[in-house]
Design an enzyme around this catalytic site. Sequence first.
Site, mmCIF file in Angstrom:
data_model
loop_
_atom_site.group_PDB
_atom_site.id
_atom_site.type_symbol
_atom_site.label_atom_id
_atom_site.label_comp_id
_atom_site.label_asym_id
_atom_site.label_seq_id
_atom_site.Cartn_x
_atom_site.Cartn_y
_atom_site.Cartn_z
ATOM 1 N N HIS A 175 -14.997 -21.357 58.012
ATOM 2 C CA HIS A 175 -14.025 -20.330 58.404
ATOM 3 C C HIS A 175 -13.312 -19.647 57.228
ATOM 4 C CE1 HIS A 175 -14.150 -22.049 62.502
ATOM 5 N NE2 HIS A 175 -13.957 -23.242 61.957
HETATM 6 C C1 BDR Z 1 -9.073 -22.903 61.257
HETATM 7 O O1 BDR Z 1 -8.455 -24.122 61.626
HETATM 8 C C2 BDR Z 1 -8.564 -25.059 60.602
HETATM 9 O O2 BDR Z 1 -8.970 -26.298 61.118
HETATM 10 C C3 BDR Z 1 -9.522 -24.506 59.582
HETATM 11 O O3 BDR Z 1 -9.123 -24.887 58.273
HETATM 12 C C4 BDR Z 1 -9.406 -23.013 59.778
HETATM 13 O O4 BDR Z 1 -8.344 -22.470 59.021
HETATM 14 C C5 BDR Z 1 -10.257 -22.672 62.167
HETATM 15 O O5 BDR Z 1 -9.868 -22.611 63.496
#
Ligand code: BDR
Length: 311
Positions: free
Chosen positions: A241
Amino acid sequence: MARKIIIDTDPGQDDAVAILLALASPELELLGITCVAGNVPLELTAKNARIVCELAGRPETRVFAGCDRPLRRKLVTAEHVHGKTGLDGIALSDPTMKLQDQHAVDFLIETLRAEPAGTVTLCPIAPLTNIATAFERAPDIIPRIQEIVLMGGAYFEVGNITPTAEFNIYVDPEAAKIVFGAGVPLTVMPLDVTHKALTTRARVEAFRALPGRVGPAVASWTDFFERFDKEKYGSDGAPLHDPCTIAYLLQPELFSGREINVEIETVSDLTLGMSVADWWRVTDRPANARFIGDVDAEGFFALLLDRIARL
Ligand code: BDR
Ligand code: CA
């Protein structure tokens, strides 16, 4: 001249890769890293950010601890994805570099007031508590921000922590509402795009084959967190992400999206933290975000590999 950025983060393996990408990129000047409670509690995110800077050989990077809980809610964490430490996957030594004394929110305010207006970009890749707190405390900084490029939300992919909400927005929806409503030029990397940036076997092995410590560390981190998403989505790897935000600053042509209205749900129990994205422009609500929907995943991972190889 390098573009000045501040990364607001809750490392998290994917946050760690985003920080590495920024540190490896001469086009960016990382003014500081502000940490917030999210994937794991604040004490751990502030520690993990420093572990990552030391891994990159950049212990001079300034790391600040910020808010330890959402504006109005109890903290929700994600150890089920990121492990107990937040950076599970490879054992790395505790950092020796010091945390800055200043609170992250004060650093954000001071920096945005001190730097010329329109020259600092914020990259939040975590719940938006630090950013919203800074906006509430010092509204004069809002028009001084060049742009916000954040990871959060979803439209077609709907949710990952609840059926309708993405984690970063869900953890502090009131903060997200403040940021989405602030009128700052805003680019959003939702799950719709990050779910197209998958850590396939070939991509992970390419990191592992890099000489030095950093590439193999990235491979070990992705090995760890992808087990959860692969099981959940049945996909060929996990979404990476947070590095999408930094990659967008480096090569925006890899991404495409729409200028649309995005509102944050803060009231409903059922859909709390939903990012209500008017992708099809069926309302008259004015656009407040560039909402990204697609990425050239091969180009994204090629960029990442090239930059991580430099560390
Ligand atoms: C987001 O949530 C976190 O767990 C990850 O680092 C990312 O920023 C994804 O939904
Ligand atoms: Ca994150």
